[in-house]
Scaffold this motif. Structure first.
Motif, PDB file in Angstrom:
ATOM      1  N   LYS A 440       0.871  -1.158   0.081  1.00 44.45           N
ATOM      2  CA  LYS A 440       0.001  -0.013   0.008  1.00 44.45           C
ATOM      3  C   LYS A 440       0.817   1.240  -0.084  1.00 44.45           C
ATOM      4  CE  LYS A 440      -3.775   2.193   2.689  1.00 44.45           C
ATOM      5  NZ  LYS A 440      -4.599   2.345   3.802  1.00 44.45           N
ATOM      6  N   LEU A 441       2.011   1.314   0.852  1.00 43.40           N
ATOM      7  CA  LEU A 441       2.839   2.363   1.040  1.00 43.40           C
ATOM      8  C   LEU A 441       3.653   2.685  -0.412  1.00 43.40           C
ATOM      9  CD1 LEU A 441       4.211   4.670   2.847  1.00 43.40           C
ATOM     10  CD2 LEU A 441       5.880   2.751   3.260  1.00 43.40           C
ATOM     11  N   ILE A 442       3.872   1.599  -0.977  1.00 41.71           N
ATOM     12  CA  ILE A 442       4.696   1.668  -2.456  1.00 41.71           C
ATOM     13  C   ILE A 442       3.661   2.098  -3.502  1.00 41.71           C
ATOM     14  CG2 ILE A 442       5.983   0.512  -4.146  1.00 41.71           C
ATOM     15  CD1 ILE A 442       6.440  -1.686  -2.020  1.00 41.71           C
ATOM     16  N   GLN A 443       2.343   1.736  -3.288  1.00 43.37           N
ATOM     17  CA  GLN A 443       1.356   2.342  -4.149  1.00 43.37           C
ATOM     18  C   GLN A 443       1.106   3.904  -4.062  1.00 43.37           C
ATOM     19  OE1 GLN A 443      -1.758  -0.196  -3.260  1.00 43.37           O
ATOM     20  NE2 GLN A 443      -1.501  -1.476  -5.272  1.00 43.37           N
ATOM     21  N   THR A 444       1.245   4.231  -2.754  1.00 40.94           N
ATOM     22  CA  THR A 444       1.085   5.729  -2.628  1.00 40.94           C
ATOM     23  C   THR A 444       2.255   6.562  -2.788  1.00 40.94           C
ATOM     24  OG1 THR A 444      -0.214   4.883  -0.508  1.00 40.94           O
ATOM     25  CG2 THR A 444       0.664   7.265  -0.575  1.00 40.94           C
ATOM     26  N   LEU A 445       3.508   6.023  -2.794  1.00 42.18           N
ATOM     27  CA  LEU A 445       4.699   6.655  -2.888  1.00 42.18           C
ATOM     28  C   LEU A 445       5.132   7.021  -4.135  1.00 42.18           C
ATOM     29  CD1 LEU A 445       6.697   6.046   0.347  1.00 42.18           C
ATOM     30  CD2 LEU A 445       5.171   7.850   0.050  1.00 42.18           C
ATOM     31  N   HIS A 446       5.019   5.595  -4.965  1.00 48.47           N
ATOM     32  CA  HIS A 446       5.882   5.073  -6.220  1.00 48.47           C
ATOM     33  C   HIS A 446       7.175   5.763  -6.368  1.00 48.47           C
ATOM     34  CE1 HIS A 446       4.812   5.743 -11.091  1.00 48.47           C
ATOM     35  NE2 HIS A 446       5.936   5.155 -10.645  1.00 48.47           N
ATOM     36  N   PRO A 447       7.874   5.145  -5.452  1.00 49.28           N
ATOM     37  CA  PRO A 447       9.495   5.623  -5.470  1.00 49.28           C
ATOM     38  C   PRO A 447      10.043   5.068  -6.948  1.00 49.28           C
ATOM     39  CG  PRO A 447       8.971   3.620  -4.440  1.00 49.28           C
ATOM     40  CD  PRO A 447       7.804   4.118  -4.782  1.00 49.28           C
ATOM     41  N   ASP A 448      11.312   5.530  -7.125  1.00 51.14           N
ATOM     42  CA  ASP A 448      11.941   5.167  -8.405  1.00 51.14           C
ATOM     43  C   ASP A 448      12.663   3.935  -8.184  1.00 51.14           C
ATOM     44  OD1 ASP A 448      11.492   7.663  -9.898  1.00 51.14           O
ATOM     45  OD2 ASP A 448      12.506   8.548  -8.100  1.00 51.14           O
ATOM     46  N   VAL A 449      13.426   3.829  -7.048  1.00 50.66           N
ATOM     47  CA  VAL A 449      13.909   2.329  -6.907  1.00 50.66           C
ATOM     48  C   VAL A 449      13.358   1.791  -5.283  1.00 50.66           C
ATOM     49  CG1 VAL A 449      16.302   1.545  -6.606  1.00 50.66           C
ATOM     50  CG2 VAL A 449      15.959   3.605  -7.773  1.00 50.66           C
TER      51      VAL A 449
END
Length: 499
Positions: A440-449
């Motif tokens: 869920k956090l990855i979906q929210t932040l959309h980091p580059d790496v």
């Protein structure tokens, strides 16, 4: 807590050097007699102490002057000390610090008040305060000396920004401060638009019409006859003191409970920032001085309270009557708030990440429990930072960790883990997530790496396929894994108990 702005704090602290403070009060000498003892006296069943050293520093109003000077202010003094050896030691020390002692009177009819503390030294720099001997005057100042005090005050008050009245008389009338001097101070202060600050161990209720009154919990109880047992009685006592003394502001230090400040319209209360307490001697003077200087330097009352509280937290980490420099104070504030500012919520972090991406910065995210920090973890995080510009560490919450790893984890709670991660210079932000995985956090932040370490392969990285423009990397963890090290410690402890 207002979370001091570091840049504004620097400006406030830098302005201290533009302030001139006149300290009027009871100047004492603090004496620390360090001893060792490994046998009893042949004369009586008491320890035989061998004096190893004597340390002298200015005390009472002298300590206030030293604290103000160390914080950067220009300091003048008005007071009376004895024309004796301790008076010479005291005056010489003040002179060596660059404090103006022209207003100090050396009176042949009086002794220099001295607080002598006997310390018993043990191994490992440990000492025990055994007893204190106080050398006090037993008669009031003569009229001729009082006239000279007022004359010196009128001369020294010129071009001052504040008058700091420091009353340390505990013998009932033998000190410097009396009604005549206070009336003179208030009249001259008002006509010259000078801030008046009052502190007193026993007589604070006599300090009427001062701009700022500074007390502690015990002094407030004595002055108001109100026993402070909770927040309600605390507010009642402070308000009572402020009203009766007709003061604009009251600051009350509460020891390990922090401090409270009350002005005409608002009340602010802060917990103590002290992380380690070695000696509380002089901490109140440090808070008072830093608060007053901050107010003179255009700090709000809440900002001045925080700065004063941080100054006291540094002072209590030192032995004896100690001062605090502006660099030490700023460092304490930065250490506290830089760590706090790194810990953010997912919503706050999402906004920050969007801003970083607009600036063309590459955002790196790693996640884990991080409840057992070792050299391999530190090296992994340093390598993770090299994968981009901004490194975010996502921590499993305590509940998430227990659900994933069992009831005996985490080894450290999420608050402590966040503080440790925030302390690393190569970590930019820390966020705590409640879910079992960081999807869920990855979906929210959309980091580059996305980065993981240890035994994880690139294919095992959670969330690696969420975005086409997001890369994932598995970095090797040097040395044993965290899990193997925890298991080793548990087994070693179990083996030890079985023997």
């Amino acid at each position: 807590m207002t979370k001091l702005n570091v840049d504004k704090t620097k400006k406030i602290l830098n302005d201290f050097e533009n302030k001139t403070i006149l300290v009027v009060g009871d100047f004492y000498l603090d004496e620390y007699i360090e001893t060792t003892s490994d046998q009893f006296s042949p004369e009586a069943p008491v320890p035989r102490a061998i004096v190893k050293s004597k340390i002298h520093v200015p005390g009472a109003a002298g300590n206030v002057a030293c604290v103000l000077k160390e914080l950067g202010a220009t300091v003048k003094t008005v007071g009376v000390i004895g024309a004796d050896n301790n008076g010479d030691i005291l005056k010489s020390d003040l002179d060596s610090r660059g404090i103006d002692t022209q207003g100090l009177i050396l009176d042949k009819e009086r002794l220099t008040g001295t607080f002598s503390r006997i310390l018993l030294l043990f191994g490992g720099n440990i000492s025990q305060h055994v007893i204190r001997f106080d050398h006090e005057n037993d008669s009031p100042l003569s009229q001729s000396t009082r006239k000279q005090v007022i004359s010196n005050f009128r001369e020294q008050v010129k071009s001052c920004d504040a008058i700091f009245m420091a009353d340390y008389d505990e013998t009932g009338g033998t000190g410097l401060i009396n009604d005549e001097l206070m009336e003179e101070i208030i009249d001259l202060a008002k006509s010259n638009n000078v801030l008046t600050v009052g502190i007193s161990r026993l007589n604070i209720k006599k300090f009427k019409d001062f701009d700022l009154i500074i007390t502690n919990e015990k002094e407030t109880e004595i002055a108001t006859n109100i026993k402070i047992t909770d927040d309600e009685t605390l507010l009642k006592a402070v308000e009572n003191l402020k009203t009766n003394l007709k003061s604009k502001v009251v600051l009350a230090s509460l020891g390990k409970k922090g401090a409270i400040v009350m002005d005409e319209s608002l009340t602010f209360q802060l917990p103590s920032f002290a992380k380690k307490v070695v000696d509380v001697c002089g901490a109140g003077d440090t808070m008072s001085s830093a608060f007053a200087l901050s107010k003179l330097s255009n700090a709000t009352h809440s900002e001045a309270l925080e700065i004063g509280s941080f100054a006291a937290s540094v002072a209590v980490q030192k032995e004896g009557t100690a001062t605090v420099s502006r660099s030490e104070l700023l460092s304490a504030i930065k250490n506290e708030y830089e760590s706090i500012n790194k810990l953010v919520t997912p919503v706050q972090l999402s906004s920050l990440v969007k801003g970083f991406k607009k600036q063309g910065k590459k955002v790196v995210l790693t996640n884990g429990y991080f409840d057992f920090i070792h050299a391999g973890i530190i090296q992994f995080l340093q390598e993770a930072k090299k994968q981009g510009d901004i490194l975010i560490v996502a921590l499993n919450s305590d509940e998430s960790t227990r659900s994933n790893k069992g009831t005996d984890r985490p080894l450290l709670n999420q608050g402590d883990r966040a503080k440790i991660m925030s302390a690393f210079s190569f970590v930019d932000y820390v966020v705590i997530f409640e879910e079992l995985t960081p999807i869920k956090l990855i979906q929210t932040l959309h980091p580059d790496v996305l980065v993981k370490g240890g035994t994880h392969s690139k294919e095992e990285i959670v969330g690696k396929d969420l975005f086409e423009d997001m890369s994932s990397k598995a970095l090797p963890l040097m040395g044993p894994s965290t899990e193997s090290m925890i298991d080793f410690i548990k087994n070693s402890k179990k083996s030890l108990h079985e023997k």
